[in-house]
Design a protein around this motif. Sequence first.
Motif, PDB file in Angstrom:
ATOM      1  N   UNK A 156     -26.252 -14.081 -48.672  1.00 19.67           N
ATOM      2  CA  UNK A 156     -25.773 -15.586 -47.641  1.00 19.67           C
ATOM      3  C   UNK A 156     -24.687 -14.874 -47.244  1.00 19.67           C
ATOM      4  N   UNK A 157     -24.070 -14.738 -46.491  1.00 17.68           N
ATOM      5  CA  UNK A 157     -22.358 -14.081 -45.513  1.00 17.68           C
ATOM      6  C   UNK A 157     -22.355 -15.161 -44.863  1.00 17.68           C
ATOM      7  N   UNK A 158     -20.822 -15.091 -44.961  1.00 19.23           N
ATOM      8  CA  UNK A 158     -19.883 -15.978 -44.178  1.00 19.23           C
ATOM      9  C   UNK A 158     -18.677 -15.456 -43.960  1.00 19.23           C
ATOM     10  N   UNK A 159     -18.813 -15.470 -42.385  1.00 21.95           N
ATOM     11  CA  UNK A 159     -17.322 -14.514 -41.979  1.00 21.95           C
ATOM     12  C   UNK A 159     -16.540 -15.720 -41.085  1.00 21.95           C
ATOM     13  N   UNK A 160     -14.935 -15.279 -41.872  1.00 26.66           N
ATOM     14  CA  UNK A 160     -14.076 -15.742 -41.312  1.00 26.66           C
ATOM     15  C   UNK A 160     -13.368 -15.598 -41.115  1.00 26.66           C
ATOM     16  N   UNK A 161     -12.804 -15.715 -39.345  1.00 26.18           N
ATOM     17  CA  UNK A 161     -12.337 -14.605 -38.902  1.00 26.18           C
ATOM     18  C   UNK A 161     -10.910 -15.058 -38.040  1.00 26.18           C
ATOM     19  N   UNK A 162     -10.114 -15.351 -39.344  1.00 25.38           N
ATOM     20  CA  UNK A 162      -8.959 -15.857 -39.331  1.00 25.38           C
ATOM     21  C   UNK A 162      -8.157 -16.064 -40.948  1.00 25.38           C
ATOM     22  N   UNK A 163      -6.017 -15.623 -40.735  1.00 22.21           N
ATOM     23  CA  UNK A 163      -6.229 -16.227 -42.032  1.00 22.21           C
ATOM     24  C   UNK A 163      -5.616 -17.148 -42.159  1.00 22.21           C
ATOM     25  N   UNK A 164      -5.598 -18.034 -41.147  1.00 18.27           N
ATOM     26  CA  UNK A 164      -5.184 -19.566 -41.584  1.00 18.27           C
ATOM     27  C   UNK A 164      -6.988 -20.558 -42.019  1.00 18.27           C
ATOM     28  N   UNK A 165      -8.012 -20.014 -41.428  1.00 16.41           N
ATOM     29  CA  UNK A 165      -9.104 -20.604 -41.866  1.00 16.41           C
ATOM     30  C   UNK A 165      -9.843 -19.802 -43.242  1.00 16.41           C
ATOM     31  N   UNK A 166      -9.269 -18.765 -42.903  1.00 18.67           N
ATOM     32  CA  UNK A 166      -9.730 -17.677 -44.393  1.00 18.67           C
ATOM     33  C   UNK A 166      -8.965 -18.658 -46.069  1.00 18.67           C
ATOM     34  N   UNK A 167      -7.563 -19.005 -45.922  1.00 18.16           N
ATOM     35  CA  UNK A 167      -7.009 -19.884 -46.722  1.00 18.16           C
ATOM     36  C   UNK A 167      -7.430 -21.474 -46.758  1.00 18.16           C
ATOM     37  N   UNK A 168      -7.737 -21.976 -45.937  1.00 10.59           N
ATOM     38  CA  UNK A 168      -8.669 -23.540 -45.747  1.00 10.59           C
ATOM     39  C   UNK A 168      -9.728 -23.150 -45.995  1.00 10.59           C
ATOM     40  N   UNK A 169     -10.734 -22.441 -45.875  1.00 10.83           N
ATOM     41  CA  UNK A 169     -12.354 -22.001 -46.629  1.00 10.83           C
ATOM     42  C   UNK A 169     -11.766 -22.032 -47.544  1.00 10.83           C
ATOM     43  N   UNK A 170     -11.079 -20.997 -48.655  1.00 10.52           N
ATOM     44  CA  UNK A 170     -10.968 -20.656 -49.836  1.00 10.52           C
ATOM     45  C   UNK A 170     -10.531 -21.653 -50.710  1.00 10.52           C
ATOM     46  N   UNK A 171      -9.169 -22.210 -50.069  1.00  8.51           N
ATOM     47  CA  UNK A 171      -9.361 -23.688 -51.260  1.00  8.51           C
ATOM     48  C   UNK A 171     -10.585 -24.702 -51.251  1.00  8.51           C
ATOM     49  N   UNK A 172     -11.426 -25.123 -50.061  1.00 12.36           N
ATOM     50  CA  UNK A 172     -12.306 -25.707 -49.973  1.00 12.36           C
ATOM     51  C   UNK A 172     -13.701 -25.352 -51.418  1.00 12.36           C
ATOM     52  N   UNK A 173     -13.937 -24.104 -50.695  1.00  9.80           N
ATOM     53  CA  UNK A 173     -15.287 -23.066 -51.812  1.00  9.80           C
ATOM     54  C   UNK A 173     -14.886 -22.443 -52.964  1.00  9.80           C
ATOM     55  N   UNK A 174     -14.438 -22.133 -53.403  1.00 15.89           N
ATOM     56  CA  UNK A 174     -13.375 -21.008 -54.029  1.00 15.89           C
ATOM     57  C   UNK A 174     -14.936 -20.718 -55.136  1.00 15.89           C
ATOM     58  N   UNK A 175     -15.104 -22.142 -55.180  1.00 18.35           N
ATOM     59  CA  UNK A 175     -16.410 -21.694 -56.287  1.00 18.35           C
ATOM     60  C   UNK A 175     -17.378 -21.384 -56.251  1.00 18.35           C
ATOM     61  N   UNK A 176     -17.622 -21.565 -54.541  1.00 15.65           N
ATOM     62  CA  UNK A 176     -19.066 -21.157 -53.960  1.00 15.65           C
ATOM     63  C   UNK A 176     -19.142 -19.429 -54.236  1.00 15.65           C
ATOM     64  N   UNK A 177     -17.969 -19.757 -53.920  1.00 19.39           N
ATOM     65  CA  UNK A 177     -17.433 -17.538 -53.368  1.00 19.39           C
ATOM     66  C   UNK A 177     -17.743 -16.619 -54.386  1.00 19.39           C
ATOM     67  N   UNK A 178     -19.141 -15.728 -54.683  1.00 18.79           N
ATOM     68  CA  UNK A 178     -19.192 -14.789 -55.161  1.00 18.79           C
ATOM     69  C   UNK A 178     -18.297 -13.143 -55.433  1.00 18.79           C
TER      70      UNK A 178
END
Length: 137
Positions: free
Chosen positions: A25-47
């Motif tokens: 399962x792959x998610x693409x995050x296209x900019x750094x602002x969204x990446x920071x937010x995405x990581x904060x919200x879903x870091x437990x799910x990121x392999x």
Amino acid sequence: MFVIVDDELERMRVYIEELQLCNYQVELVGNIDDALEYFDKKKEQIELLILDIMMASGQLSREPGINGGLRTGIVFYKKIRENDKNLPIIIFSNLSQINDQEIEEEIENNPRSKFLQKIETLPYQFVEEVKEMLSLS
């Protein structure tokens, strides 16, 4: 779930498709602002985090060392490593080298970090590198 932080969707599409063919399962995050937010919200799910170096700087523009976006991925890498020493991270860039001795040493000494150059890595090779990295975790 794998997260790719890269602002070049078209260039990454073949790598994403190859990973998906292997049932990742792959998610693409296209900019750094969204990446920071995405990581904060879903870091437990990121392999696995797959990270480009050169991206628009967004919020990170206030951070020292960004250099107009030329080092955005490196600053993001450092932020992630401050919070998570064990998350597998692949720095996947068009650059032939990172040009940051601290990060180069970190990658050399940490089996959960890897640097790959896009131009030298075909999609099937990329998947093999991902599998190898995940086998070490």
